[in-house]
Design an enzyme around this catalytic site. Sequence first.
Site, PDB file in Angstrom:
ATOM      1  CG  ASP A 294      -2.709   0.682   0.318  1.00 11.70           C
ATOM      2  OD1 ASP A 294      -1.880   1.497   0.031  1.00 11.70           O
ATOM      3  OD2 ASP A 294      -3.577   0.957   1.601  1.00 11.70           O
TER       4      ASP A 294
HETATM    5  C1  BGC Z   1      -5.310   3.184   0.255  1.00 14.84           C
HETATM    6  C2  BGC Z   1      -4.820   2.365  -1.443  1.00 14.84           C
HETATM    7  C3  BGC Z   1      -4.501   2.601  -2.160  1.00 14.84           C
HETATM    8  C4  BGC Z   1      -3.091   3.256  -2.551  1.00 14.84           C
HETATM    9  C5  BGC Z   1      -3.465   4.488  -3.970  1.00 14.84           C
HETATM   10  C6  BGC Z   1      -3.627   3.687   0.147  1.00 14.84           C
HETATM   11  O1  BGC Z   1      -3.673   5.111   0.703  1.00 14.84           O
HETATM   12  O2  BGC Z   1      -5.553   2.975   0.931  1.00 14.84           O
HETATM   13  O3  BGC Z   1      -6.791   2.166  -1.301  1.00 14.84           O
HETATM   14  O4  BGC Z   1      -5.032   1.854  -4.043  1.00 14.84           O
HETATM   15  O5  BGC Z   1      -3.679   4.840  -1.738  1.00 14.84           O
HETATM   16  O6  BGC Z   1      -4.126   5.516  -4.000  1.00 14.84           O
END
Ligand code: BGC
Length: 760
Positions: A294
């Site tokens: 993540d």
């Molecule tokens: C989120 C993810 C997301 C990623 C990219 C993160 O802050 O938890 O779910 O896909 O950002 O934007």
Amino acid sequence: MKKIFHVFVLGTILIFGSCNKNNNINKSSGNSEISSKVDSVLVLMTLKEKIGQLVQYNGSWDLTGPPSDVDSQEKFKKLKYGEVGSMLNVLTVKATREAQKAVMEHSRMKIPLIFGYDVIHGYKTIFPVPLGESASWDLELMRKTAEIAAIETSASGVHWTFSPMLDISRDARWGRIMEGSGEDTYLTSQIGVAKVRGYQGNDLSSKYTIAACAKHFAGYGFGEAGRDYNTVNIGEHELHNVILPPFKAVADAGVATFMNSFNEIDGIPATGSKILQRDLLKGAWNWDGFVVSDWGSINEMITHGYARDSKHAAELAINAGSDMDMESYAYESNLESLVSEGKVDIATIDDAVKRVLTIKFRLGLFDDPYKYCDEEREKNEIYTKINLEVARDIARKSIVLLKNENNVLPLKKDGKGIAVIGPLADDKDTPLGNWRAQGMANSAVSFLEGIEAALKQKIPFQKGVELSIGKRSFLEPMTFNTTDRSGIPAAVELAKKSEVVLMVVGEDAFQSGEGRSQTNIGLAGLQHELIEEVYKVNQNIVLVLMNGRPLDISWYAERIPTILETWHLGSEAGNAIADVIFGDYNPSGKLPVSFPYSVGQEPLYYNQKNTGRPSNPVHVTYSHYNDAPKTALFPFGYGLSYTSFEYSKLKLSNDSFSGEESITVSVEVRNTGKVAGEEVIQLYIRDLVGSITRPIKELKGFEKVYFKAGESKIISFTIDNKTIEFYTANKKWEAEAGNFKVFVGGNSVDLIEKDFLFKN
Ligand code: BGC
């Protein structure tokens, strides 16, 4: 000389690749072909190039011209050196082509980039937020909306969505509850598989399909007290029985990628969890896609107090099975030295790179890195009339009728005596919800527009109060209006002279979503005050709720005759709600999550354990609250219709079975009302005694069925050892012998039941 040879061999691979379009996502002969192609690329790569494939950069700079700031110029250079394998947030044919060109024309290995983006509930045509869409229980339509999202996404140059989110969420305080399918493991698994099928189709190499991403692996929805990113402390059995099954289901369905998660579970951050990623996902489940971290979650292991520094974090993450580093810059800075110091095996790097290359091959990017760069498609296939029609259909199917005393709804289509009041009634932005990708600000059909279009006339409207004030966006903190009451008197005046008041209230689009946890789940700002004032002069209210999480609506449920839960329904919200209000569509949505009497009940879910003291007729010393019921105000699976359904004649083909046998459960369902409608027939079981304690009820099947007025049908389900198995005290998935109950009905509370025995 060596370099020339490499380039030649790569050229041969590319030509060979282009002759063969059989990059099927399913386990097929195509896989072994891809695997040998991957090997033949890998053998040519330097360590630095390999590491590059494991690096993902955010690229929300304007690639339509040369990048202007230093940071972006640096990133752009790295593309040219082949030091980046993927980018997120680079959108449009022009921008993706530009970035892809930098790699294809300058880097030595010419390995195409994979572009990722959060397409959570549509790209530009926006569908209901996932929690809302899940209320439709319509798997085929949910597959379809993912298919449309894939078509629009791929038409703008992007190959990969970070969706579906499969986090089970039982806590209305958690803002990200809007991104998932609610509290139930079985429902979330079914929806997850439908979504993956929609995004990926049967052929990932088609230019109309994109790679999906199962996230967040794992446990993210169980943060203590519903606080985002918070610590998760759950037992191994809960992890396996409640949280992991949807991930296993999509892994089996061939989801291309996984994303790990920000949280720790029992002291180990998920990003560094070898047990989850390497042992389970890639080991026991034998899944062959790649795992992306993540955002920044590799380096966050330092803040967790699990890694000493970024180098240590990189070591922990790659060894645990996190293949691609999203925005931590930990892999690019440290993997080379970690390999030379022997802390990371080259075989570990190779495995991660192979996984990334495999997905790039399956997407057909080696055949044609620009295959998603088609200006004609971009012009013609995004935000089309036909896509908006589907958006309207799924939106109306996602609406849940919570209360309809005296059959106030549906309203006659003459518009007489109707007033519209409330801060969200003319809001063209809030229905788009959070995570609206390229959904254009203020592009939704507002409630008022929908009602007026249906009635073909203007309807008196008063906002009453503003809900949020100041800037609203994904990253902006919310500010609510708590002082300006100046619009309330006019709203009260309007209510006085109207027969029925349609009151549209709820949450701002950015009130739920990432980082949007709340301790209060009532209506924010002055909305409650407005309702109270209106209620004093006119009690004939239809409360229309727009929100991304379950709200505490007990005050309204006690007093207001009619309540419609409409979530954040997307581009066609207003039209869809009007369809339901005037009876052009008979509501069929059922709650995918429990609505509490009070926030103090959270986390609240139907499939609880019985406890040792579920009730006590004489004493207070049992598991309950002194000041509120312990059950839900509106339970999981609940939702009314303009007609009614009667369940009878529950039959089992046999009252016991063993081994590989099965039994058939059948029930007669009759539409006892005067109009046609759809019903979601739900099947639950209870395992009375287990090697670990079992929930009082678990959803194990459902079917959404259309009934003409007066029609009855026999609906059947099959129960076999797969239906009853669980992760037992032996730490294995097993069906244990014993007595069971089976329940069937239209929600998780009003059920008819029978007993059966599994003999093993
Ligand atoms: C989120 C993810 C997301 C990623 C990219 C993160 O802050 O938890 O779910 O896909 O950002 O934007």
